[in-house]
Design an enzyme around this catalytic site. Structure first.
Site, PDB file in Angstrom:
ATOM      1  N   CYS A 109     -14.920  60.953  79.175  1.00 19.39           N
ATOM      2  CA  CYS A 109     -14.932  61.961  80.227  1.00 19.39           C
ATOM      3  C   CYS A 109     -14.644  63.347  79.630  1.00 19.39           C
ATOM      4  O   CYS A 109     -15.495  63.901  78.960  1.00 19.39           O
ATOM      5  CB  CYS A 109     -13.935  61.593  81.331  1.00 19.39           C
ATOM      6  SG  CYS A 109     -14.215  62.473  82.888  1.00 19.39           S
ATOM      7  N   GLU A 131     -13.292  52.043  80.194  1.00 22.83           N
ATOM      8  CA  GLU A 131     -12.066  51.240  80.198  1.00 22.83           C
ATOM      9  C   GLU A 131     -11.849  50.491  81.502  1.00 22.83           C
ATOM     10  O   GLU A 131     -11.187  49.445  81.528  1.00 22.83           O
ATOM     11  CB  GLU A 131     -10.843  52.115  79.900  1.00 22.83           C
ATOM     12  CG  GLU A 131     -10.462  53.113  80.968  1.00 22.83           C
ATOM     13  CD  GLU A 131     -11.132  54.474  80.824  1.00 22.83           C
ATOM     14  OE1 GLU A 131     -10.612  55.463  81.364  1.00 22.83           O
ATOM     15  OE2 GLU A 131     -12.202  54.527  80.174  1.00 22.83           O
ATOM     16  N   HIS A 158     -16.064  56.205  82.466  1.00 25.17           N
ATOM     17  CA  HIS A 158     -14.816  55.597  81.997  1.00 25.17           C
ATOM     18  C   HIS A 158     -15.049  54.116  81.710  1.00 25.17           C
ATOM     19  O   HIS A 158     -14.859  53.260  82.588  1.00 25.17           O
ATOM     20  CB  HIS A 158     -13.723  55.745  83.058  1.00 25.17           C
ATOM     21  CG  HIS A 158     -13.209  57.134  83.215  1.00 25.17           C
ATOM     22  ND1 HIS A 158     -12.066  57.584  82.581  1.00 25.17           N
ATOM     23  CD2 HIS A 158     -13.685  58.183  83.925  1.00 25.17           C
ATOM     24  CE1 HIS A 158     -11.856  58.849  82.911  1.00 25.17           C
ATOM     25  NE2 HIS A 158     -12.826  59.235  83.725  1.00 25.17           N
TER      26      HIS A 158
END
Length: 600
Positions: free
Chosen positions: A398, A527, A525
């Site tokens: 990001c 993750e 993102h």
């Protein structure tokens, strides 16, 4: 539908979320389908506008919901996909009630906490509990509900009352209350003290809820006489009192619950004994043991703004762990405050400056996570510059991708004024600009949020290979600034590759440096979708590159098998082999160690 409510007493931070997730894992291992709800009594409608220092990271769901980080734990533990409605807040409930009042739905009644707010809470729980979250069409068998905060908090009073009423609404055999409480050990006497739990249970009973099961947190296993005392004074059967003592690897908690036969206790309360299977936790056990026995280190610097609170980057940390275990490496995280890398710090605090740069120069790979605001941005840019010039594996997420673009424009294109309009609105060379659909007046829920497709347009890129040469990927987003489309052509000519774009082709999603061992930035993102045994491809690439094993991982990823480069032929990253199970435990700090991970 059966309901398991998890509450907490004495102090906050006891691990209610981990306990709720572990109960879900245990019930799922018994053959039941499980969903989860998190209740947060704060007045915010969601977690989107809260500082990471206040509440840890903001976890983003597929539908764009900005929610409490505990929902991330639920998704990782149970491998499910939740919705924004699985996170209930006081703000959402009051907003719902007031909207109904304005429409006249209450037929002229005086709108009150009881029954209108409490009914709204119960209706919300019943509605959300039947939404499938595991990819199947039918509702789950059990809904695990976590009530945030601590019993006695004034803001949770309407929820306590509603849940008390709810236990009667669903009836006996359909509601089980698990109360997580603290049994401290005073250093002076070295004795486990039950009084805090006694008072907590008494307070809970006074509010209309009676615990069926006690989950007692302590530094060590409860002594028999302590359990007997709790049973006597808390009116809970001895076999329904479990101990959750301190362990360095929280993946052992479902195993602790299994050893103490918690699944049998819950099944008796919920009348599930006839359909409950013996819990199958073989893969889970192997993952937990594997995490305990990793020794070869891989050192990653996380250069961020909120490094003083690891919960601010919880999903990032877990994704790193998933990837490191997939590569059979022990993860060592060096937290580098971005501000400490800047020239101003060299003048004001030279020791901090030297320490930060010493850490950065001693790592195998660098990760720059997302963030908001201009504090530490120049330090992140310097970290990207150091990684690019010294061929250090780099992953920017990001804002981490955006600062990599800025650094490239400054250093390679010689646009020394290059910046983001977020930090310098008057810059002559705006590399990063505000998205046209964003709101400049309202902060909450106005970003580009949720799961969106990114299409690969550079087929031989490392990122495309890591994702198995798919045409596109669905990843979760949370941003209101983007790479300036007007600068893309100039950046590409200078050597920066935009490997993936959105469906319009105008919004940049992934950047790469083709002539660098591993230099990748993602606007999304990755993750948030990483799972134990299903490591995020970009995190896997970072760890593999940091270990010098990227080529092997890329070759196997391209063949859709994702073999672990350093393991036997039957071990897979994105699919656990029966012969050599592999995965990762989640993180719980204990004297600096988290599941075989050491942090500094």
């Amino acid at each position: 539908m059966k309901y398991v409510l998890v509450t907490g007493g004495v102090v906050s931070g006891l691990g209610k979320g981990v306990t709720a997730s572990s109960i879900g894992v245990l019930l799922k291992a018994c053959g039941l389908r499980v969903t989860s709800i998190k209740i947060d009594p704060y007045l915010n409608t969601d977690a989107g506008t809260m500082s990471p220092f206040e509440h840890g990271e903001v976890f983003v769901l597929d539908d764009g919901g900005e929610v409490d980080l505990d929902l991330g734990n639920y998704e990782r533990f149970l491998d499910i996909k939740l919705t924004r409605d699985n996170n209930i807040t006081t703000g959402k409930i009051y907003q719902h009630v007031i909207a109904k009042e304005r429409k006249g739905d209450y037929l002229g009644k005086t709108v009150q906490v009881v029954p209108h707010v409490t009914d709204a809470i119960q209706d919300w729980i019943e509605r959300v509990a039947v939404i499938p979250v595991d990819g199947q069409e039918d509702p789950a068998d059990v809904c695990v509900i976590e009530l945030g905060g601590t019993i006695g908090d004034i803001e949770s009073a309407p929820f306590i009352e509603a849940l008390g009423q709810f236990s009667y609404r669903v009836g006996p055999g359909n509601f089980c209350l698990v109360h997580v409480s603290l049994v401290p050990v005073l250093n002076v006497v070295g004795e486990q003290k039950t009084k805090p739990t006694q008072h907590s249970v008494r307070g809970l009973r006074g509010l209309g809820l009676t615990p069926d099961i006690l989950a007692c947190r302590s530094t060590k296993a409860l002594e028999d006489n302590v359990k007997e005392k709790l049973a006597q004074f808390c009116h809970v059967p001895l076999e329904y009192i479990f101990t959750l003592y301190d362990i360095p690897n929280i993946w052992h908690i479902p195993l602790l619950l299994k050893e103490q036969k918690a699944h049998l206790a819950i099944s008796k309360v919920l009348n599930l004994a006839s359909i409950l299977k013996e819990p199958s936790l073989g893969e889970w056990t192997s993952r937990a043991e594997l995490c305990d026995n990793l020794h070869v280190p891989v050192r990653i610097a996380v250069v961020g703004k909120y490094t003083g609170l690891s919960d601010a980057y919880l999903s990032v940390l877990k994704a790193l762990l998933h990837a490191s275990v997939a590569c059979r490496k022990k993860l060592v995280v060096d937290w580098v405050p971005a501000c400490d890398l800047e020239k101003e710090t060299e003048k004001e605090n030279p020791d901090a400056y030297k320490a930060a740069w010493k850490l950065l120069k001693g790592v195998d790979g660098v990760l720059v996570p997302g963030g908001f605001g201009d504090r530490g941005v120049e330090g992140k840019i310097l970290a990207a510059k150091y990684s690019r010039e010294n061929k250090i594996p780099f992953l920017g997420i990001c804002l981490g991708m955006q600062i990599a673009v800025i650094e490239f424009a400054r250093s390679v294109l010689c646009l020394h004024d290059a910046n983001s309009t977020e930090f310098k609105p008057e810059t002559k060379h705006p590399c990063i600009v505000f998205m046209p659909e964003g709101s400049r007046t309202h902060m909450g829920g106005t970003m580009r949020l949720g799961s969106r497709k990114s299409f690969f347009n550079v087929k031989d890129s490392k990122s495309a290979k890591l994702y198995g040469n798919k045409n596109f990927v669905d990843e979760r987003h949370r941003h209101r600034y983007e790479v300036n489309p007007d600068m893309v052509e100039r950046l590409e000519k200078a050597g920066l590759s935009f490997a993936a774009k959105d469906e319009t082709g105008k919004r940049m999603e992934i950047i790469e440096l083709p002539n660098h061992p591993f230099f990748i930035g993602a606007q999304f993102h990755p993750e948030f979708k990483s799972r134990p045994g299903k490591a995020s491809p970009l995190f896997l690439g970072l760890i593999a590159a940091s270990c010098g094993e990227l080529d092997t991982v890329l070759n196997q990823a391209a063949g859709h098998q994702h073999l672990i480069s350093n393991g036997p032929k039957n071990v897979y990253v994105n699919g656990i082999s029966k012969k050599s199970p592999n995965g990762l435990a989640d993180v719980r700090y204990n004297n600096g160690y988290c599941n075989g991970l050491y942090t500094r």
